[in-house]
Design a protein around this motif. Structure first.
Motif, short mmCIF file in Angstrom:
data_model
loop_
_atom_site.label_atom_id
_atom_site.label_comp_id
_atom_site.label_asym_id
_atom_site.label_seq_id
_atom_site.Cartn_x
_atom_site.Cartn_y
_atom_site.Cartn_z
N GLU A 65 16.42 51.28 35.97
CA GLU A 65 17.76 51.63 36.43
C GLU A 65 18.77 50.53 36.10
O GLU A 65 19.87 50.81 35.62
CB GLU A 65 17.76 51.91 37.94
CG GLU A 65 19.12 52.28 38.50
CD GLU A 65 19.66 53.60 37.96
OE1 GLU A 65 20.88 53.74 37.93
OE2 GLU A 65 18.87 54.47 37.57
N VAL A 66 18.39 49.28 36.31
CA VAL A 66 19.27 48.15 35.99
C VAL A 66 19.56 48.13 34.49
O VAL A 66 20.71 47.98 34.07
CB VAL A 66 18.64 46.81 36.45
CG1 VAL A 66 19.39 45.61 35.88
CG2 VAL A 66 18.59 46.74 37.96
N LEU A 67 18.53 48.29 33.69
CA LEU A 67 18.72 48.31 32.24
C LEU A 67 19.59 49.49 31.81
O LEU A 67 20.44 49.34 30.93
CB LEU A 67 17.37 48.38 31.53
CG LEU A 67 16.48 47.14 31.64
CD1 LEU A 67 15.09 47.45 31.09
CD2 LEU A 67 17.10 45.96 30.93
N SER A 68 19.36 50.63 32.42
CA SER A 68 20.14 51.82 32.09
C SER A 68 21.62 51.62 32.40
O SER A 68 22.49 51.93 31.58
CB SER A 68 19.59 53.02 32.86
OG SER A 68 20.33 54.17 32.55
N GLN A 69 21.90 51.08 33.58
CA GLN A 69 23.29 50.82 33.95
C GLN A 69 23.95 49.82 33.01
O GLN A 69 25.13 49.93 32.69
CB GLN A 69 23.38 50.32 35.40
CG GLN A 69 23.06 51.38 36.41
CD GLN A 69 22.99 50.83 37.82
OE1 GLN A 69 23.19 49.66 38.08
NE2 GLN A 69 22.70 51.73 38.77
N ARG A 70 23.19 48.84 32.57
CA ARG A 70 23.74 47.78 31.72
C ARG A 70 23.94 48.23 30.27
O ARG A 70 24.92 47.87 29.65
CB ARG A 70 22.81 46.57 31.78
CG ARG A 70 23.14 45.46 30.83
CD ARG A 70 23.92 44.37 31.51
NE ARG A 70 24.07 43.24 30.62
CZ ARG A 70 25.24 42.73 30.30
NH1 ARG A 70 26.34 43.22 30.81
NH2 ARG A 70 25.31 41.72 29.49
N TYR A 71 23.01 48.98 29.73
CA TYR A 71 22.98 49.21 28.28
C TYR A 71 23.17 50.65 27.81
O TYR A 71 23.60 50.87 26.68
CB TYR A 71 21.67 48.68 27.69
CG TYR A 71 21.48 47.21 27.88
CD1 TYR A 71 22.24 46.30 27.16
CD2 TYR A 71 20.53 46.72 28.78
CE1 TYR A 71 22.07 44.93 27.32
CE2 TYR A 71 20.36 45.35 28.95
CZ TYR A 71 21.14 44.47 28.22
OH TYR A 71 20.97 43.12 28.39
N ASP A 72 22.79 51.62 28.62
CA ASP A 72 22.70 52.99 28.10
C ASP A 72 24.03 53.59 27.66
O ASP A 72 24.04 54.46 26.79
CB ASP A 72 22.02 53.91 29.11
CG ASP A 72 20.50 53.79 29.09
OD1 ASP A 72 19.96 53.01 28.28
OD2 ASP A 72 19.85 54.48 29.90
N GLU A 73 25.14 53.14 28.20
CA GLU A 73 26.43 53.70 27.76
C GLU A 73 26.67 53.36 26.28
O GLU A 73 27.10 54.21 25.51
CB GLU A 73 27.57 53.16 28.61
CG GLU A 73 28.90 53.81 28.24
CD GLU A 73 30.04 53.35 29.15
OE1 GLU A 73 31.17 53.27 28.63
OE2 GLU A 73 29.81 53.07 30.33
N GLN A 74 26.38 52.14 25.91
CA GLN A 74 26.58 51.71 24.52
C GLN A 74 25.37 52.03 23.63
O GLN A 74 25.53 52.25 22.43
CB GLN A 74 26.87 50.21 24.46
CG GLN A 74 28.16 49.80 25.14
CD GLN A 74 29.37 50.43 24.50
OE1 GLN A 74 29.50 50.49 23.29
NE2 GLN A 74 30.26 50.96 25.34
N PHE A 75 24.18 51.99 24.24
CA PHE A 75 22.94 52.23 23.50
C PHE A 75 22.16 53.31 24.24
O PHE A 75 21.26 53.00 25.02
CB PHE A 75 22.11 50.95 23.42
CG PHE A 75 22.84 49.77 22.86
CD1 PHE A 75 23.03 49.65 21.50
CD2 PHE A 75 23.35 48.79 23.70
CE1 PHE A 75 23.72 48.56 20.98
CE2 PHE A 75 24.03 47.70 23.19
CZ PHE A 75 24.22 47.59 21.82
N PRO A 76 22.50 54.58 24.01
CA PRO A 76 21.86 55.66 24.76
C PRO A 76 20.34 55.58 24.72
O PRO A 76 19.73 55.30 23.67
CB PRO A 76 22.36 56.92 24.05
CG PRO A 76 23.69 56.50 23.47
CD PRO A 76 23.49 55.07 23.05
N ASP A 77 19.74 55.77 25.88
CA ASP A 77 18.28 55.79 26.06
C ASP A 77 17.62 54.44 25.82
O ASP A 77 16.40 54.36 25.70
CB ASP A 77 17.62 56.85 25.18
CG ASP A 77 18.14 58.24 25.48
OD1 ASP A 77 18.36 58.55 26.67
OD2 ASP A 77 18.33 59.01 24.53
N PHE A 78 18.40 53.36 25.80
CA PHE A 78 17.81 52.03 25.59
C PHE A 78 16.78 51.70 26.66
O PHE A 78 15.68 51.26 26.35
CB PHE A 78 18.90 50.95 25.55
CG PHE A 78 18.34 49.56 25.44
CD1 PHE A 78 17.95 49.06 24.22
CD2 PHE A 78 18.19 48.76 26.57
CE1 PHE A 78 17.42 47.79 24.10
CE2 PHE A 78 17.67 47.49 26.47
CZ PHE A 78 17.28 47.00 25.22
#
Length: 140
Positions: free
Chosen positions: A33-46
């Motif tokens: 969840e932390v990674l998703s909040q940090r990165y997924d907007e710019q890197f979808p599904d990171f």
């Protein structure tokens, strides 16, 4: 069964993502969840990709236990040097959650002075000491 799927202890298929999520739940609940909040907007599904690949495919492999894999990760991040401080901190926490103790982690960090140089080991020791001090402060 494909190489992406194994059977869990009940015999039901388990994907690499499911295996990864199980390991993350053991080491660092909430990490995805932390990674998703940090990165997924710019890197979808990171976040999902990292959990599936790193934890579900590599950390979940047979041949080494989770503690040994985490100690190896701490060693590698230490030898790579100071730029890996944030990742080293997270993996020190993971190593502790996997059963390593502080002495083992400090010893592996010191051992990396031979391979990554004394500055890399000092940076690693500083990350570990800061983490341990914060943990001790929270515990008291």
């Amino acid at each position: 069964m494909t190489s992406n799927t194994t059977a869990d202890t009940q015999g039901s298929p388990q994907t690499a993502l499911e295996r990864g999520r199980a390991i993350v739940a053991q080491l660092n609940p909430g990490l995805e969840e932390v990674l998703s909040q940090r990165y997924d907007e710019q890197f979808p599904d990171f976040a999902e990709t990292l959990v599936e690949f790193a934890y579900g495919r590599l950390y979940a492999r047979e041949g080494l236990d989770l503690k040994t894999r985490q100690i190896a990760t701490v060693a590698a991040l230490t030898a790579l040097g100071g730029q890996t401080g944030p990742q080293l901190r997270v993996n020190l926490e993971h190593a502790l959650a996997a059963g390593a103790n502080r002495r083992e982690l400090l010893e592996v960090i010191l051992q990396m002075s031979v391979y990554g140089g004394m500055p890399a080991a000092i940076n690693g020791m500083n990350v570990a000491m800061q983490l341990f001090e914060e943990q001790d402060a929270l515990a008291s």
